[in-house]
Design a protein around this motif. Structure first.
Motif, mmCIF file in Angstrom:
data_model
loop_
_atom_site.group_PDB
_atom_site.id
_atom_site.type_symbol
_atom_site.label_atom_id
_atom_site.label_comp_id
_atom_site.label_asym_id
_atom_site.label_seq_id
_atom_site.Cartn_x
_atom_site.Cartn_y
_atom_site.Cartn_z
ATOM 1 N N LEU A 201 -54.077 -26.604 -22.942
ATOM 2 C CA LEU A 201 -53.019 -26.941 -23.876
ATOM 3 C C LEU A 201 -53.073 -25.689 -25.061
ATOM 4 O O LEU A 201 -52.183 -25.184 -25.422
ATOM 5 C CB LEU A 201 -52.789 -28.197 -24.791
ATOM 6 N N ASP A 202 -54.305 -25.360 -25.319
ATOM 7 C CA ASP A 202 -54.528 -24.317 -26.362
ATOM 8 C C ASP A 202 -53.853 -22.969 -25.856
ATOM 9 O O ASP A 202 -53.345 -22.134 -26.457
ATOM 10 C CB ASP A 202 -55.862 -24.170 -26.709
ATOM 11 N N ASP A 203 -54.006 -22.810 -24.597
ATOM 12 C CA ASP A 203 -53.500 -21.258 -23.807
ATOM 13 C C ASP A 203 -51.875 -21.754 -24.149
ATOM 14 O O ASP A 203 -51.144 -20.592 -24.348
ATOM 15 C CB ASP A 203 -53.826 -21.603 -22.608
ATOM 16 N N PHE A 204 -51.319 -22.766 -23.732
ATOM 17 C CA PHE A 204 -49.876 -22.704 -23.877
ATOM 18 C C PHE A 204 -49.262 -22.768 -25.219
ATOM 19 O O PHE A 204 -48.432 -21.990 -25.804
ATOM 20 C CB PHE A 204 -49.205 -24.163 -23.307
ATOM 21 N N LEU A 205 -49.994 -23.566 -26.434
ATOM 22 C CA LEU A 205 -49.801 -23.425 -27.650
ATOM 23 C C LEU A 205 -49.805 -21.897 -28.297
ATOM 24 O O LEU A 205 -48.628 -21.485 -29.052
ATOM 25 C CB LEU A 205 -50.548 -24.412 -28.465
ATOM 26 N N ALA A 206 -50.928 -21.223 -27.844
ATOM 27 C CA ALA A 206 -51.034 -20.051 -28.418
ATOM 28 C C ALA A 206 -49.621 -19.198 -27.869
ATOM 29 O O ALA A 206 -49.436 -18.268 -28.666
ATOM 30 C CB ALA A 206 -52.344 -19.310 -28.064
ATOM 31 N N LEU A 207 -49.425 -18.997 -26.587
ATOM 32 C CA LEU A 207 -48.343 -18.486 -25.990
ATOM 33 C C LEU A 207 -46.909 -18.750 -26.806
ATOM 34 O O LEU A 207 -46.174 -18.136 -27.076
ATOM 35 C CB LEU A 207 -48.242 -18.498 -24.580
ATOM 36 N N HIS A 208 -46.888 -20.119 -26.594
ATOM 37 C CA HIS A 208 -45.512 -20.526 -27.434
ATOM 38 C C HIS A 208 -45.433 -20.165 -28.776
ATOM 39 O O HIS A 208 -44.247 -19.390 -29.303
ATOM 40 C CB HIS A 208 -45.864 -22.361 -27.631
ATOM 41 N N ARG A 209 -46.521 -20.277 -29.672
ATOM 42 C CA ARG A 209 -46.377 -19.564 -31.051
ATOM 43 C C ARG A 209 -46.042 -18.075 -30.958
ATOM 44 O O ARG A 209 -45.523 -17.515 -31.925
ATOM 45 C CB ARG A 209 -47.643 -20.114 -31.954
ATOM 46 N N ARG A 210 -46.589 -17.344 -30.173
ATOM 47 C CA ARG A 210 -46.469 -15.789 -30.016
ATOM 48 C C ARG A 210 -45.025 -15.286 -29.768
ATOM 49 O O ARG A 210 -44.576 -14.356 -30.037
ATOM 50 C CB ARG A 210 -47.357 -15.142 -29.413
ATOM 51 N N SER A 211 -44.220 -16.370 -29.054
ATOM 52 C CA SER A 211 -43.026 -16.043 -28.333
ATOM 53 C C SER A 211 -42.062 -15.405 -29.386
ATOM 54 O O SER A 211 -41.592 -14.430 -29.172
ATOM 55 C CB SER A 211 -42.674 -17.094 -27.722
ATOM 56 N N ARG A 212 -41.725 -16.376 -30.526
ATOM 57 C CA ARG A 212 -41.082 -15.669 -31.686
ATOM 58 C C ARG A 212 -41.232 -16.591 -32.689
ATOM 59 O O ARG A 212 -41.915 -17.419 -32.586
ATOM 60 C CB ARG A 212 -39.516 -15.868 -31.153
ATOM 61 N N GLU A 213 -40.706 -16.104 -33.910
ATOM 62 C CA GLU A 213 -40.903 -16.578 -35.120
ATOM 63 C C GLU A 213 -40.584 -18.063 -35.239
ATOM 64 O O GLU A 213 -41.140 -18.910 -35.682
ATOM 65 C CB GLU A 213 -40.473 -16.055 -36.258
ATOM 66 N N GLY A 214 -39.533 -18.378 -34.649
ATOM 67 C CA GLY A 214 -38.943 -19.893 -34.764
ATOM 68 C C GLY A 214 -39.727 -20.727 -33.872
ATOM 69 O O GLY A 214 -39.630 -21.698 -34.305
ATOM 70 N N LYS A 215 -40.393 -20.440 -32.592
ATOM 71 C CA LYS A 215 -41.196 -21.288 -32.092
ATOM 72 C C LYS A 215 -42.525 -21.703 -32.834
ATOM 73 O O LYS A 215 -42.885 -22.594 -32.780
ATOM 74 C CB LYS A 215 -41.426 -20.747 -30.826
ATOM 75 N N ALA A 216 -42.894 -20.695 -33.298
ATOM 76 C CA ALA A 216 -44.007 -21.069 -34.361
ATOM 77 C C ALA A 216 -43.994 -21.884 -35.745
ATOM 78 O O ALA A 216 -44.601 -22.591 -35.704
ATOM 79 C CB ALA A 216 -44.610 -19.678 -34.919
ATOM 80 N N LYS A 217 -42.794 -21.736 -36.190
ATOM 81 C CA LYS A 217 -42.451 -22.831 -37.205
ATOM 82 C C LYS A 217 -42.151 -24.112 -36.569
ATOM 83 O O LYS A 217 -42.589 -25.012 -36.980
ATOM 84 C CB LYS A 217 -41.044 -22.112 -37.772
ATOM 85 N N PHE A 218 -41.414 -24.479 -35.289
ATOM 86 C CA PHE A 218 -41.316 -25.569 -34.499
ATOM 87 C C PHE A 218 -42.581 -26.325 -34.251
ATOM 88 O O PHE A 218 -42.835 -27.450 -34.317
ATOM 89 C CB PHE A 218 -40.618 -25.107 -33.405
ATOM 90 N N MET A 219 -43.742 -25.440 -33.868
ATOM 91 C CA MET A 219 -44.794 -26.039 -33.499
ATOM 92 C C MET A 219 -45.947 -26.041 -34.560
ATOM 93 O O MET A 219 -46.847 -25.454 -34.927
ATOM 94 C CB MET A 219 -45.379 -25.013 -32.259
ATOM 95 N N ASP A 220 -45.266 -26.992 -35.705
ATOM 96 C CA ASP A 220 -46.355 -27.219 -36.849
ATOM 97 C C ASP A 220 -47.509 -28.238 -36.260
ATOM 98 O O ASP A 220 -47.533 -28.703 -35.152
ATOM 99 C CB ASP A 220 -45.482 -27.823 -38.004
ATOM 100 N N ALA A 221 -48.246 -28.658 -37.257
ATOM 101 C CA ALA A 221 -49.424 -29.464 -36.743
ATOM 102 C C ALA A 221 -48.963 -30.765 -36.364
ATOM 103 O O ALA A 221 -49.497 -31.262 -35.434
ATOM 104 C CB ALA A 221 -50.084 -29.885 -38.141
ATOM 105 N N ARG A 222 -47.804 -31.397 -36.768
ATOM 106 C CA ARG A 222 -47.384 -32.410 -36.472
ATOM 107 C C ARG A 222 -46.894 -32.561 -35.019
ATOM 108 O O ARG A 222 -47.207 -33.250 -34.222
ATOM 109 C CB ARG A 222 -46.242 -33.076 -37.411
ATOM 110 N N MET A 223 -46.056 -31.501 -34.775
ATOM 111 C CA MET A 223 -45.554 -31.389 -33.456
ATOM 112 C C MET A 223 -46.686 -30.879 -32.417
ATOM 113 O O MET A 223 -46.819 -31.446 -31.332
ATOM 114 C CB MET A 223 -44.592 -30.251 -33.497
ATOM 115 N N GLU A 224 -47.733 -30.456 -32.667
ATOM 116 C CA GLU A 224 -48.558 -29.909 -31.834
ATOM 117 C C GLU A 224 -49.567 -31.168 -31.633
ATOM 118 O O GLU A 224 -49.765 -31.661 -30.463
ATOM 119 C CB GLU A 224 -49.637 -28.976 -32.640
#
Length: 329
Positions: A201-224
């Protein structure tokens, strides 16, 4: 029919909840005990929660309506339409209208508005609600909220390609060939067990957050935290997988897919923006769809959102609705 109300999911429990879910019309994972439990744990945030339970005269559980207060007299379905693509009353198939009539009759003096998001167009919550609400002295409105592109899967990948327009077939095959030519060490990789998904999941989360700014905001600590609990828990029941497109120096694209009733759902994604020239998202999506075909799945659901890339594979759109139920004006 009888209604009672509770302030926790545990008033029903896993076994009874999932037994009802298994006999319902909409068996998506967003309505399963696992997803609902983890959503309440992560996102309830001190708001009032109410679980309305409908039983018949024999004491059999007929329906569950889990609601969370949203303020200003509004109540929403738990599960959150921002992260749950399909929501609805959980009810025995063909007893939905009966259950709704009981629920609506039980709230005649209630001035609250029930705002039900992400309800599939074919649900009785959409098709039968105006008449049911009127019979209970209430008003209901259903309107299209979003659409889900859905692909009926053929017997083979070649058959799918043959069904596409010449333009789309050419684009998909061109990008697959270019990837094979320019990234000869590239491969797809899968995790389908809870342990395997937890490990990657760390690999997925890193790619998710790098995709674009909106995804990084979506994937906050609570969502993670929600992802880390809910996705492996679904995988334990065969309901989730993690797909990667990998190069020798690491993954460049990833998808979380959810599975139910012969359907593969494309839930969430991430990709390496510096590798965009290789079209890693579309290449991996082609692998995921081909894998679904080879495993005998019948439908591929791109879930909510009509992004252009989804339509390269020839799906048709099915609507989801927002259904609002309240007192007559």
């Amino acid at each position: 029919m009888k209604i009672d109300a509770h302030d926790s999911l545990e008033a029903v429990g896993l076994d009874a909840w999932d037994a009802l879910h298994a006999e319902s019309r909409l068996r998506s994972p967003f309505l399963a005990w696992t997803w609902q439990r983890e959503w309440v744990a992560a996102f309830l945030e001190g708001r009032r929660f109410e679980l309305r339970r409908v039983t018949d005269d024999a004491g059999r559980l007929v329906a569950l309506l889990p609601l969370v207060e949203a303020g200003a007299g509004r109540w929403l379905l738990t599960g959150g339409s921002d992260i749950s693509d399909y929501l609805d009353l959980i009810a025995l198939r063909d007893r939905e209208a009966e259950a709704w009539a009981t629920l609506l009759g039980g709230r005649a003096a209630d001035s609250a508005v029930w705002e039900l998001h992400a309800v599939p167009a074919a649900s009785p919550t959409v098709t039968a609600m105006p008449a049911l609400a009127a019979a209970a002295g209430l008003e209901a409105e259903a309107r299209v909220e979003e659409r889900c592109p859905i692909l009926d899967l053929p017997h083979s990948w070649d058959a799918l390609l043959a069904s596409l327009s010449g333009k789309h077939r050419h684009e998909i095959t061109r990008k697959l060939r270019r990837f094979a030519r320019e990234a000869p060490g590239g491969r797809d990789a899968w995790e389908s067990t809870a342990a395997g998904i937890e490990a990657r999941l760390d690999d997925f989360l890193a790619l998710h957050r790098r995709s674009r700014e909106g995804k990084a905001k979506f994937m906050d600590a609570r969502m993670e935290g929600f992802f880390r609990r809910a996705i492996p828990a679904l995988a334990e029941r065969g309901g989730a997988r993690l797909a990667f497109l990998e190069l020798p120096d690491g993954p460049i694209a990833s998808f979380v897919t959810l599975e139910w009733d012969g359907t593969v759902g494309l839930y969430n994604s991430g990709f390496h923006p510096e590798r965009a020239a290789l079209s890693p998202g579309l290449v991996l999506l082609a692998h995921v769809i081909r894998d679904a075909i080879e495993r005998g799945r019948r439908r591929f659901d791109f879930l909510r959102g009509e992004e252009r890339y989804k339509y390269e594979f020839g799906p048709t759109s099915e609507a989801v609705h927002m259904v609002t139920i309240g007192a007559r004006a």
